[in-house]
Design an enzyme around this catalytic site. Structure first.
Site, PDB file in Angstrom:
ATOM      1  N   HIS A 102       0.678  -1.147  -0.224  1.00 17.45           N
ATOM      2  CA  HIS A 102      -0.088   0.153  -0.075  1.00 17.45           C
ATOM      3  C   HIS A 102       0.870   1.305  -0.198  1.00 17.45           C
ATOM      4  O   HIS A 102       1.438   1.356   0.863  1.00 17.45           O
ATOM      5  CB  HIS A 102      -0.844  -0.014   1.081  1.00 17.45           C
ATOM      6  CG  HIS A 102      -2.198  -0.943   1.032  1.00 17.45           C
ATOM      7  ND1 HIS A 102      -2.208  -2.236   1.719  1.00 17.45           N
ATOM      8  CD2 HIS A 102      -2.903  -1.023   0.155  1.00 17.45           C
ATOM      9  CE1 HIS A 102      -3.244  -2.809   1.374  1.00 17.45           C
ATOM     10  NE2 HIS A 102      -3.944  -2.177   0.273  1.00 17.45           N
TER      11      HIS A 102
ATOM     12  N   GLU B   4     -10.777  -6.110  -8.154  1.00 15.66           N
ATOM     13  CA  GLU B   4      -9.628  -5.268  -7.969  1.00 15.66           C
ATOM     14  C   GLU B   4      -8.681  -5.755  -9.123  1.00 15.66           C
ATOM     15  O   GLU B   4      -8.575  -6.836  -9.712  1.00 15.66           O
ATOM     16  CB  GLU B   4      -8.996  -5.529  -6.853  1.00 15.66           C
ATOM     17  CG  GLU B   4      -7.387  -4.789  -6.636  1.00 15.66           C
ATOM     18  CD  GLU B   4      -7.009  -5.064  -5.151  1.00 15.66           C
ATOM     19  OE1 GLU B   4      -7.140  -6.121  -4.560  1.00 15.66           O
ATOM     20  OE2 GLU B   4      -6.035  -4.159  -4.789  1.00 15.66           O
TER      21      GLU B   4
HETATM   22 MN    MN Z   1      -6.255  -6.854  -2.889  1.00 12.45          MN
HETATM   23 MN    MN Z   2      -5.449  -3.750  -2.860  1.00  7.96          MN
END
Ligand code: MN
Ligand code: MN
Length: 269
Positions: A145, A264
């Site tokens: 992230h 996603e």
């Molecule tokens: Mn993911």
């Molecule tokens: Mn993700």
């Protein structure tokens, strides 16, 4: 992803699916960037099965399969949702359509808020609610992230996408309130920093977290071959979280127990 999709069937155990998918990742020459997440119905994310946290799939279950793979630290993060025993579900359709529309917007110079707007509009047009506190994100080497954060609801983020940047667009849709809350126990952890710990088990886990898992998120399940006693394993993880050596990822559930679908995709701008 194709292999994983075929495994999500009625009466299958989540533990078997997760282990088979992780085996397949290794066969294909990658490593997991995080444990295979298999979140069912109102559970939105961060659930990975364990020997004492298994579940047998039932017809109609909404299963989010979220898979991260890295090669030399370069990460691809993708997810899809299956409605067990059905070809699809209106919530899955809404989610996939929103992702598709958002992906079409991706190019250098586009603002994050423009992508978020497309997602929210498409989701609401289909009668659902986007989840407010789950977002898409940038990806960096050995970092799942990174900036930018890409919300699924309208916002004022004027960050412009840059050519060559890796981003994951991650749409979460629900028929509930649109918020997720944390729920314990945590089944996923990540290395934060070196700290002194008393127990040999904690020291072992910290060294695995840093070296073997490269500072990426790992499953409690993955530690079982190193630490046989469940009690010792749990105490060591608790100690490591308390001293700030590990970050825990609590299970994320829809606050009002609404069903949740996810789609996603990772792309390079
Ligand atoms: Mn993911
Ligand atoms: Mn993700």
């Amino acid at each position: 992803m194709e292999y994983a999709r075929k495994l999500v069937r009625k009466e299958r155990s989540l533990l078997v699916i997760a282990e088979e998918v992780e085996k397949k990742i290794a066969e294909l020459g990658g490593k997991p960037a995080f444990p295979v997440n298999l979140s069912v119905n109102e559970v939105a994310a961060h659930f990975t099965p364990d020997v004492d946290r298994d579940y047998e799939l039932k017809e109609g279950d909404l299963v989010k399969v979220d898979v991260g793979i890295h090669v030399d630290g370069y990460i691809c993060d993708r997810a899809f949702t299956v409605c067990v025993g059905k070809s699809t579900h209106p919530m899955i359709k809404a989610c996939e359509n929103a992702l598709k529309k958002a992906l079409k917007k991706v190019k250098p110079g586009v603002k994050v808020c423009e992508i978020s707007e497309v997602v929210e509009e498409e989701v609401r047009k289909n009668g659902y609610v986007p989840i407010i506190n789950l977002c898409g994100h940038g990806l960096e080497r050995y970092k799942t992230h990174a900036e930018p954060t890409i919300p699924n609801v309208k916002n004022n983020i004027t960050y412009e996408l840059k050519e060559g940047e890796a981003i994951a667009i991650e749409v979460f849709v629900t028929d509930g309130s649109g918020w997720v809350k944390e729920s314990r126990p945590s089944l996923i952890f990540r290395f934060l920093e070196e700290k002194f710990t008393r127990s040999p088990e904690a020291r072992k886990i910290l060294s695995l977290a840093k070296e073997e898992f490269n500072g990426l998120p790992f499953a409690k399940r993955w530690l079982r071959k190193h630490i046989q006693s469940n009690l010792k394993l749990e105490l060591a993880l608790k100690e490591l979280v308390e001293v700030g050596a590990l970050k825990e990822y609590p299970i994320l559930k829809e606050e009002s127990s609404g069903l949740v679908a996810q789609a996603e995709e990772t792309v390079i701008v």
